[in-house]
Design a protein around this motif. Structure first.
Motif, PDB file in Angstrom:
ATOM      1  N   SER A   1       0.830  -1.210   0.000  1.00 14.07           N
ATOM      2  CA  SER A   1       0.000   0.000   0.000  1.00 14.07           C
ATOM      3  C   SER A   1       0.861   1.255   0.000  1.00 14.07           C
ATOM      4  N   THR A   2       2.137   1.115   0.371  1.00 15.39           N
ATOM      5  CA  THR A   2       3.060   2.256   0.405  1.00 15.39           C
ATOM      6  C   THR A   2       4.400   1.846  -0.215  1.00 15.39           C
ATOM      7  N   PRO A   3       4.429   1.556  -1.503  1.00 14.57           N
ATOM      8  CA  PRO A   3       5.666   1.037  -2.110  1.00 14.57           C
ATOM      9  C   PRO A   3       6.828   2.010  -2.056  1.00 14.57           C
ATOM     10  N   ARG A   4       6.578   3.299  -2.342  1.00 13.91           N
ATOM     11  CA  ARG A   4       7.667   4.273  -2.344  1.00 13.91           C
ATOM     12  C   ARG A   4       8.209   4.475  -0.931  1.00 13.91           C
ATOM     13  N   LEU A   5       7.301   4.608   0.027  1.00 15.85           N
ATOM     14  CA  LEU A   5       7.715   4.804   1.416  1.00 15.85           C
ATOM     15  C   LEU A   5       8.527   3.612   1.903  1.00 15.85           C
ATOM     16  N   ASP A   6       8.062   2.403   1.608  1.00 14.37           N
ATOM     17  CA  ASP A   6       8.792   1.214   2.026  1.00 14.37           C
ATOM     18  C   ASP A   6      10.203   1.204   1.434  1.00 14.37           C
ATOM     19  N   ALA A   7      10.304   1.539   0.148  1.00 13.29           N
ATOM     20  CA  ALA A   7      11.617   1.549  -0.507  1.00 13.29           C
ATOM     21  C   ALA A   7      12.539   2.576   0.145  1.00 13.29           C
ATOM     22  N   GLU A   8      11.999   3.750   0.458  1.00 12.30           N
ATOM     23  CA  GLU A   8      12.802   4.799   1.086  1.00 12.30           C
ATOM     24  C   GLU A   8      13.292   4.371   2.461  1.00 12.30           C
ATOM     25  N   VAL A   9      12.390   3.802   3.253  1.00 14.35           N
ATOM     26  CA  VAL A   9      12.749   3.376   4.605  1.00 14.35           C
ATOM     27  C   VAL A   9      13.835   2.306   4.564  1.00 14.35           C
ATOM     28  N   LEU A  10      13.694   1.358   3.656  1.00 13.89           N
ATOM     29  CA  LEU A  10      14.663   0.264   3.581  1.00 13.89           C
ATOM     30  C   LEU A  10      16.017   0.731   3.074  1.00 13.89           C
ATOM     31  N   LEU A  11      16.013   1.590   2.052  1.00 15.99           N
ATOM     32  CA  LEU A  11      17.297   2.060   1.522  1.00 15.99           C
ATOM     33  C   LEU A  11      17.987   2.984   2.522  1.00 15.99           C
ATOM     34  N   ALA A  12      17.235   3.834   3.192  1.00 13.42           N
ATOM     35  CA  ALA A  12      17.822   4.699   4.217  1.00 13.42           C
ATOM     36  C   ALA A  12      18.437   3.857   5.325  1.00 13.42           C
TER      37      ALA A  12
END
Length: 244
Positions: free
Chosen positions: A96-107
């Motif tokens: 439901s939040t693909p961009r947010l998940d990607a940002e959190v994981l990469l950060a």
């Protein structure tokens, strides 16, 4: 020259670089205000694709290309952080939040905040970091909560350690914490607060952090959960006022 047509606008290559840095700082400020982050990565990529139309954008693009080329020569992945985020978001399309998940994981992989990740979005990602990021993305795509992958969750302005032994604190639970803090503040002097089923200790440490006169008693049937809650209380300096 290396600066090309930028000299006419900025006066020197140094001036152009300063202009670009100012622009990045402005974007950073927008992120801090909130609501801008989800669009900035796409904006940077779109500007880079049409960089020839604007010297400042072309300067950023050229600098990014130079960094990527250096990364390739040194055995790096040869792609930018922005590109890695795009790849991760696509792989998490069912979230439901693909961009947010990607940002959190990469950060998390890079040890950066999300705003710092934004400011460095045109830098290349190392091969080892990219492999780690892809592994986390794959596990997130399999349904593992991002908080379990990073080992932390935000709650009521606090950063809590979380493990699969506890549930990830939900945003709506902050309403319960706010109610408890208000009730504790309304009492005169010290008071006792009981948190039943404390889990990660989210409510307990939130109340303890914002109601200094409160004595917190937190319980849970799970010994593993109590260990997580105890560690969170200790890390936040609440061990002397919280009993588990």
């Amino acid at each position: 020259s290396e600066c090309g047509g930028m000299r006419g606008r900025a006066g020197s290559c140094r001036g152009g670089h300063q202009a670009v840095r100012i622009g990045l700082n402005l974007l950073h400020a927008l992120v801090e205000i909130g609501g801008a982050w989800n669009y900035i990565g796409d904006l940077v990529s779109a500007l880079a694709e049409h960089g020839g139309e604007h010297e400042y954008v072309a300067f950023v693009t050229d600098e990014s290309a130079r960094l990527v080329a250096e990364a390739r020569r040194s055995g790096g992945s040869g792609i930018t952080l922005v590109a890695a985020l795009r790849e991760g978001a696509l792989a998490l399309a069912r979230s439901s939040t693909p961009r947010l998940d990607a940002e959190v994981l990469l950060a998390h992989v890079l040890g950066l905040s999300r705003s710092q990740l934004l400011a460095r979005g045109l830098e290349p990602i190392g091969a080892a970091d990219q492999a780690c990021f892809r592994e986390l993305v794959a596990r997130r795509a399999d349904g593992v909560p991002a908080a379990y992958l990073t080992g932390s969750a935000h709650f009521f302005g606090l950063v809590l350690d979380v493990t699969p032994a506890v549930l990830v604190p939900r945003p709506e639970t902050e309403l319960l914490a706010a109610w408890a803090i208000e009730r504790a503040a309304a009492r005169k002097g010290a008071c006792n607060v009981l948190d039943v089923g404390t889990g990660s200790g989210a409510v307990a440490v939130a109340v303890g952090s914002h109601a200094p006169a409160a004595r917190i008693h937190a319980t849970d049937l799970s010994r593993a959960a109590l260990d997580v809650a105890t560690a969170n209380a200790a890390r936040l300096g609440l061990a002397d006022r919280t009993a588990f």
